[in-house]
Design a protein around this motif. Structure first.
Motif, PDB file in Angstrom:
ATOM      1  N   LEU A 164       0.833  -1.197   0.000  1.00  0.00           N
ATOM      2  CA  LEU A 164       0.000   0.000   0.000  1.00  0.00           C
ATOM      3  C   LEU A 164       0.867   1.246   0.000  1.00  0.00           C
ATOM      4  CD1 LEU A 164      -2.816   1.334   0.265  1.00  0.00           C
ATOM      5  CD2 LEU A 164      -2.515   1.192   2.754  1.00  0.00           C
ATOM      6  N   THR A 165       0.537   2.188  -0.902  1.00  0.00           N
ATOM      7  CA  THR A 165       1.273   3.445  -0.992  1.00  0.00           C
ATOM      8  C   THR A 165       0.277   4.593  -1.114  1.00  0.00           C
ATOM      9  OG1 THR A 165       3.066   2.337  -2.180  1.00  0.00           O
ATOM     10  CG2 THR A 165       3.031   4.745  -2.248  1.00  0.00           C
ATOM     11  N   ARG A 166       0.474   5.642  -0.322  1.00  0.00           N
ATOM     12  CA  ARG A 166      -0.355   6.842  -0.433  1.00  0.00           C
ATOM     13  C   ARG A 166       0.463   7.926  -1.113  1.00  0.00           C
ATOM     14  NH1 ARG A 166      -4.913   6.193   2.561  1.00  0.00           N
ATOM     15  NH2 ARG A 166      -4.865   4.585   4.182  1.00  0.00           N
ATOM     16  N   HIS A 194       0.335  11.556  -4.171  1.00  0.00           N
ATOM     17  CA  HIS A 194      -0.351  12.578  -4.942  1.00  0.00           C
ATOM     18  C   HIS A 194      -0.881  11.971  -6.237  1.00  0.00           C
ATOM     19  CE1 HIS A 194      -0.786  16.306  -7.362  1.00  0.00           C
ATOM     20  NE2 HIS A 194      -1.124  16.820  -6.203  1.00  0.00           N
ATOM     21  N   GLU A 199      -9.937   9.426  -3.356  1.00  0.00           N
ATOM     22  CA  GLU A 199     -10.982  10.038  -2.526  1.00  0.00           C
ATOM     23  C   GLU A 199     -11.082  11.521  -2.864  1.00  0.00           C
ATOM     24  OE1 GLU A 199     -11.753  11.143   2.138  1.00  0.00           O
ATOM     25  OE2 GLU A 199     -10.854   9.183   1.680  1.00  0.00           O
TER      26      GLU A 199
END
Length: 236
Positions: A9-11, A13, A32
């Motif tokens: 999992l990577t968050r 831009h 989102e």
């Protein structure tokens, strides 16, 4: 962003998501968006580099239920129940990735990704079917939750009717109508589009089998719970 099959999992831009979508072989991207459309908000398809997919409507608020299949990709507006409201999740699937978009943080996406370790989806299409399955599960849960409330209300009204009971009954019927009127249009367009795609000779045999054998869930309650009163007592 979730790299598959590793499950990393990577968050990041939207620019990072655009880069990963252009290069990754198997990727899940969830976007989102703010609850309300921001002034000067750019089309999400443009920001993610998806102009070639002809899905300029992705992420736009107020989109009606749809299921569009073109070439090796497909786009959906999927309704789901979130507490006492119906939300819509936009989804785009290709052979390499699944992209979902929604306004606000619906629990639906977390429920989908929580199934990845056990289900081990082999490709992006399998991830899409998990999304569709969980969306339908939100409707099932809403119906199951309403059923005992309807039965308790019927019992109380059979003994003695009160004005408050009529209000509760009207609220339950509005909820049932909301579920029906939001799910039925999606079911119609999805069934038509998916059936047309499955009947195509180019559709993979293993996927055709998977579509024909949906996962069975326990305690399934078909239809409108308000139209299925218990039969173990006489009418008033």
């Amino acid at each position: 962003m979730l790299s598959m099959p590793e499950g990393t999992l990577t968050r990041g831009h939207v620019s990072q998501a655009r880069e990963r979508l252009a290069t990754s072989r198997f990727l899940f991207v969830d976007v989102e968006l703010p609850e309300e459309t921001m002034p000067g908000e750019q089309p999400l398809a443009l920001l993610l580099g998806l102009e070639a997919e002809d899905v300029a409507w992705l992420g736009r608020k107020g989109q009606s239920a749809r299921a569009e299949i073109f070439g090796d990709s497909a786009a959906f507006v999927v309704p789901a129940v979130d507490t006492d409201r119906v939300i819509h999740v936009h989804a785009l699937v290709t052979e390499r990735y699944l992209v979902t978009m929604h306004r606000g943080p619906p629990p639906l996406i977390g429920d989908v990704t929580a199934r990845f370790p056990a289900e081990s989806p082999p490709d992006s299409v399998a991830m899409l079917f998990l999304l569709l399955d969980e969306a339908m599960e939100t409707y099932r849960r809403a119906a199951v939750q309403a059923l005992p409330e309807v039965e308790d209300l019927e019992d109380a009204m059979f003994r003695r009717r009160e004005p408050e009971q009529l209000y509760r009954l009207a609220r339950l019927r509005r909820t049932a109508a909301l579920l029906h009127h939001t799910l039925l249009p999606y079911h119609r367009v999805a069934e038509e589009s998916v059936t047309r795609r499955v009947m195509n000779r180019g559709f993979h045999k293993e996927r055709r089998i998977g579509v024909g054998r949906p996962r069975v869930r326990p305690n399934r309650v078909p239809g409108d719970p308000l139209h299925h009163p218990r039969q173990d007592r006489p009418g008033p």
